[in-house]
Design an enzyme around this catalytic site. Structure first.
Site, PDB file in Angstrom:
ATOM      1  N   ARG A   1       0.888  -1.208  -0.017  1.00 30.79           N
ATOM      2  CA  ARG A   1       0.022   0.030   0.075  1.00 30.79           C
ATOM      3  C   ARG A   1       0.993   1.453  -0.031  1.00 30.79           C
ATOM      4  O   ARG A   1       2.116   1.237   0.570  1.00 30.79           O
ATOM      5  CB  ARG A   1      -0.925   0.091   1.166  1.00 30.79           C
ATOM      6  CG  ARG A   1      -2.245  -1.114   1.290  1.00 30.79           C
ATOM      7  CD  ARG A   1      -3.062  -0.642   0.249  1.00 30.79           C
ATOM      8  NE  ARG A   1      -4.258  -1.463   0.108  1.00 30.79           N
ATOM      9  CZ  ARG A   1      -4.289  -2.603  -0.491  1.00 30.79           C
ATOM     10  NH1 ARG A   1      -3.471  -2.899  -1.748  1.00 30.79           N
ATOM     11  NH2 ARG A   1      -5.420  -3.274  -0.630  1.00 30.79           N
TER      12      ARG A   1
ATOM     13  N   HIS B   1      -1.096  -0.229  -9.552  1.00 30.03           N
ATOM     14  CA  HIS B   1      -1.770  -1.135  -8.997  1.00 30.03           C
ATOM     15  C   HIS B   1      -2.176  -2.466  -9.522  1.00 30.03           C
ATOM     16  O   HIS B   1      -3.384  -2.816  -9.647  1.00 30.03           O
ATOM     17  CB  HIS B   1      -2.678  -0.380  -8.073  1.00 30.03           C
ATOM     18  CG  HIS B   1      -3.038  -1.100  -7.037  1.00 30.03           C
ATOM     19  ND1 HIS B   1      -3.479  -0.480  -5.564  1.00 30.03           N
ATOM     20  CD2 HIS B   1      -3.292  -2.394  -6.320  1.00 30.03           C
ATOM     21  CE1 HIS B   1      -3.805  -1.218  -4.817  1.00 30.03           C
ATOM     22  NE2 HIS B   1      -3.539  -2.351  -5.067  1.00 30.03           N
TER      23      HIS B   1
HETATM   24  P1  NAP Z   1      -1.846 -11.374   5.083  1.00 23.82           P
HETATM   25  O1  NAP Z   1      -2.111 -12.952   4.682  1.00 23.82           O
HETATM   26  O2  NAP Z   1      -2.840 -10.799   6.092  1.00 23.82           O
HETATM   27  O3  NAP Z   1      -0.267 -11.318   5.694  1.00 23.82           O
HETATM   28  C1  NAP Z   1       0.221 -10.079   6.215  1.00 23.82           C
HETATM   29  C2  NAP Z   1       1.537 -10.462   6.783  1.00 23.82           C
HETATM   30  O4  NAP Z   1       1.974  -9.289   7.204  1.00 23.82           O
HETATM   31  C3  NAP Z   1       1.663 -11.594   7.947  1.00 23.82           C
HETATM   32  O5  NAP Z   1       2.680 -12.190   8.009  1.00 23.82           O
HETATM   33  C4  NAP Z   1       1.511 -10.729   9.378  1.00 23.82           C
HETATM   34  O6  NAP Z   1       2.199 -11.651  10.204  1.00 23.82           O
HETATM   35  C5  NAP Z   1       2.301  -9.510   8.567  1.00 23.82           C
HETATM   36  N1  NAP Z   1       2.342  -8.560   9.675  1.00 23.82           N
HETATM   37  C6  NAP Z   1       1.003  -7.720   9.798  1.00 23.82           C
HETATM   38  N2  NAP Z   1       1.146  -6.587  10.623  1.00 23.82           N
HETATM   39  C7  NAP Z   1       2.455  -6.702  10.953  1.00 23.82           C
HETATM   40  C8  NAP Z   1       3.364  -5.902  11.842  1.00 23.82           C
HETATM   41  N3  NAP Z   1       2.991  -5.068  12.648  1.00 23.82           N
HETATM   42  N4  NAP Z   1       4.818  -6.279  11.961  1.00 23.82           N
HETATM   43  C9  NAP Z   1       5.134  -7.364  11.313  1.00 23.82           C
HETATM   44  N5  NAP Z   1       4.559  -8.197  10.578  1.00 23.82           N
HETATM   45  C10 NAP Z   1       3.248  -7.858  10.496  1.00 23.82           C
HETATM   46  O7  NAP Z   1      -2.014 -10.759   3.920  1.00 23.82           O
HETATM   47  P2  NAP Z   1      -1.676 -10.808   2.254  1.00 23.82           P
HETATM   48  O8  NAP Z   1      -2.672 -11.732   1.851  1.00 23.82           O
HETATM   49  O9  NAP Z   1      -0.181 -11.622   2.221  1.00 23.82           O
HETATM   50  O10 NAP Z   1      -1.631  -9.416   1.644  1.00 23.82           O
HETATM   51  C11 NAP Z   1      -0.669  -8.480   2.091  1.00 23.82           C
HETATM   52  C12 NAP Z   1      -1.154  -7.249   1.487  1.00 23.82           C
HETATM   53  O11 NAP Z   1      -0.710  -6.951   0.009  1.00 23.82           O
HETATM   54  C13 NAP Z   1      -2.452  -6.919   1.406  1.00 23.82           C
HETATM   55  O12 NAP Z   1      -2.980  -6.182   2.797  1.00 23.82           O
HETATM   56  C14 NAP Z   1      -2.698  -5.660   0.542  1.00 23.82           C
HETATM   57  O13 NAP Z   1      -2.455  -4.315   1.059  1.00 23.82           O
HETATM   58  C15 NAP Z   1      -1.494  -5.990  -0.251  1.00 23.82           C
HETATM   59  N6  NAP Z   1      -1.946  -6.333  -1.957  1.00 23.82           N
HETATM   60  C16 NAP Z   1      -1.731  -5.639  -2.877  1.00 23.82           C
HETATM   61  C17 NAP Z   1      -2.039  -6.006  -4.198  1.00 23.82           C
HETATM   62  C18 NAP Z   1      -1.386  -5.083  -5.500  1.00 23.82           C
HETATM   63  O14 NAP Z   1      -1.859  -5.421  -6.429  1.00 23.82           O
HETATM   64  N7  NAP Z   1      -0.411  -4.461  -5.209  1.00 23.82           N
HETATM   65  C19 NAP Z   1      -2.572  -7.178  -4.429  1.00 23.82           C
HETATM   66  C20 NAP Z   1      -2.999  -7.839  -3.264  1.00 23.82           C
HETATM   67  C21 NAP Z   1      -2.705  -7.553  -2.082  1.00 23.82           C
HETATM   68  P3  NAP Z   1       1.520 -12.645  10.882  1.00 23.82           P
HETATM   69  O15 NAP Z   1       1.904 -13.615   9.830  1.00 23.82           O
HETATM   70  O16 NAP Z   1       2.102 -12.802  12.088  1.00 23.82           O
HETATM   71  O17 NAP Z   1       0.207 -12.399  11.256  1.00 23.82           O
HETATM   72  C1  GLV Z   2      -5.318  -5.292  -3.807  1.00 17.99           C
HETATM   73  O1  GLV Z   2      -4.611  -4.173  -3.643  1.00 17.99           O
HETATM   74  C2  GLV Z   2      -5.750  -6.102  -2.727  1.00 17.99           C
HETATM   75  O2  GLV Z   2      -5.663  -6.052  -1.490  1.00 17.99           O
HETATM   76  O3  GLV Z   2      -6.447  -7.133  -3.104  1.00 17.99           O
END
Ligand code: NAP
Ligand code: GLV
Length: 318
Positions: free
Chosen positions: A233, A281
């Site tokens: 983000r 994005h």
């Molecule tokens: P997720 O499964 O919820 O994983 C989040 C990770 O971040 C987990 O490992 C979590 O730790 C860690 N985390 C959260 N808060 C933290 C903190 N304060 N300190 C250290 N580690 C922390 O999320 P995801 O599905 O992988 O997605 C991640 C992000 O990618 C989304 O929230 C979104 O913003 C972004 N995204 C971007 C796009 C794009 O096209 N650019 C597309 C999809 C997603 P724990 O494992 O210990 O809980």
């Molecule tokens: C895209 O940014 C998502 O959070 O899926």
């Protein structure tokens, strides 16, 4: 069963409604339009207006058509009481996004490792000697890569980068074990995670604890001339600090897919920085069929009274 659906991309709505009707044939699925306060058991939404939830005490779950729920939670922060308080908020778990993220991150890492970004710049110069100059590639064994966030997307990215023989570190809130990845957990271990990294890939959720994490202090712990790849983000990055870091050579370059303001304004300085690569994005798009299939499976599970994954912890913010 009644389902209300919303996406700001109105052109996409018919295809979503058709897929949902196929996956949930017994459900009555409708597109939400302003003024619709009719009953609904489930809401399936991307960036909905606050009005969609007012008043909606009948909802059994809210499904978000993405991995990040920051936009929905910020509705609640700016207008407390917007979201019905005890209704589970469910985000997408991978649904084809992890593979896309891995492709993007591997592409960016190899581009910098082999210095293809510099050949791109050289090709645009008029000085022939600068155009035809062999650059020493970075040594893979010292090209330390760090992945911030080891969730559904970050863990896959870390494993994919490690499969190229790069030394990979991963950072999360709770402790993790991932083959071929050195893992660090919690704020106390953040400096050790960052120390001397040559490239950082950000895949954290945007929360009050993580916003602004890509700042001058973070950059100062990386190897001199390191690279940044922000795929999570825009709120994670202090933009002024990145501009200064690239201007002074503290960072060599950055690849950015997400921004505080999207679309990135046409007069934003990033557009004029040759060492900043911008994508709109698109690092991991929501794929309609896998997303609908996962949501339909979860709705069936909730109807049976079974537990489901992907429920957001509203207090943590992800
Ligand atoms: P997720 O499964 O919820 O994983 C989040 C990770 O971040 C987990 O490992 C979590 O730790 C860690 N985390 C959260 N808060 C933290 C903190 N304060 N300190 C250290 N580690 C922390 O999320 P995801 O599905 O992988 O997605 C991640 C992000 O990618 C989304 O929230 C979104 O913003 C972004 N995204 C971007 C796009 C794009 O096209 N650019 C597309 C999809 C997603 P724990 O494992 O210990 O809980
Ligand atoms: C895209 O940014 C998502 O959070 O899926």
């Amino acid at each position: 069963m009644k389902i209300v659906f919303y996406t700001p991309q109105a052109d996409d709505a018919p295809a979503w409604l058709a897929s949902l009707a196929r996956a949930l044939p017994a459900a009555d699925v409708r597109l939400w339009t302003p003024g619709d306060t009719a009953a609904a058991d489930f809401a399936i939404v991307w960036r909905p207006p606050a009005e969609l939830f007012a008043p909606r005490e009948d909802l059994r779950a809210i499904f978000v058509l993405g991995a990040g729920v920051d936009a929905l939670l910020s509705l609640e922060r700016t207008r407390p009481g917007t979201l019905p308080p005890d209704v589970p908020l469910v985000r997408l778990e991978d649904t084809g996004m992890a593979a896309q993220m891995a492709e993007y991150a591997v592409y960016a890492a190899l581009r910098y490792l082999r210095r293809f970004d510099e050949y791109d710049l050289a090709q645009r110069q008029h000085d022939e000697r600068a155009r035809w100059r062999v650059l020493e590639p970075h040594a893979p064994e010292t090209f330390h890569v760090g992945v911030l966030g080891l969730g559904a997307l970050g863990a896959q990215v870390a494993k994919s980068l490690a499969s190229f023989g790069l030394p990979v570190r991963g950072y999360s809130r709770s402790e993790k074990t991932i083959d071929g990845v050195a893992t660090f957990a919690g704020e106390r271990e953040l400096p050790a995670f960052l120390e001397g990294l040559k490239l950082v890939v950000n895949l954290l959720p945007s929360t009050p604890a993580t916003d602004g994490i890509l700042n001058r202090t973070t950059f100062s712990r990386l190897a001199h001339g390191a690279y940044l790849v922000n795929l999570a983000r825009g709120a994670h990055l202090i933009e002024r600090d990145l501009i200064d870091a690239i201007d002074t050579g503290r960072l060599a370059a950055a690849t950015l897919d997400v921004f505080c303001e999207e679309p990135l304004p046409h007069d934003h300085p990033f557009w004029r920085m040759p060492r900043v690569t911008i994508t709109p994005h698109i690092a991991a798009l929501t794929l309609r069929e896998p997303a609908v299939e996962q949501i339909a499976r979860k709705i069936d599970a909730l109807a049976r009274g079974d537990a489901i994954g992907g429920i957001v912890d509203r207090r943590r913010g992800y």
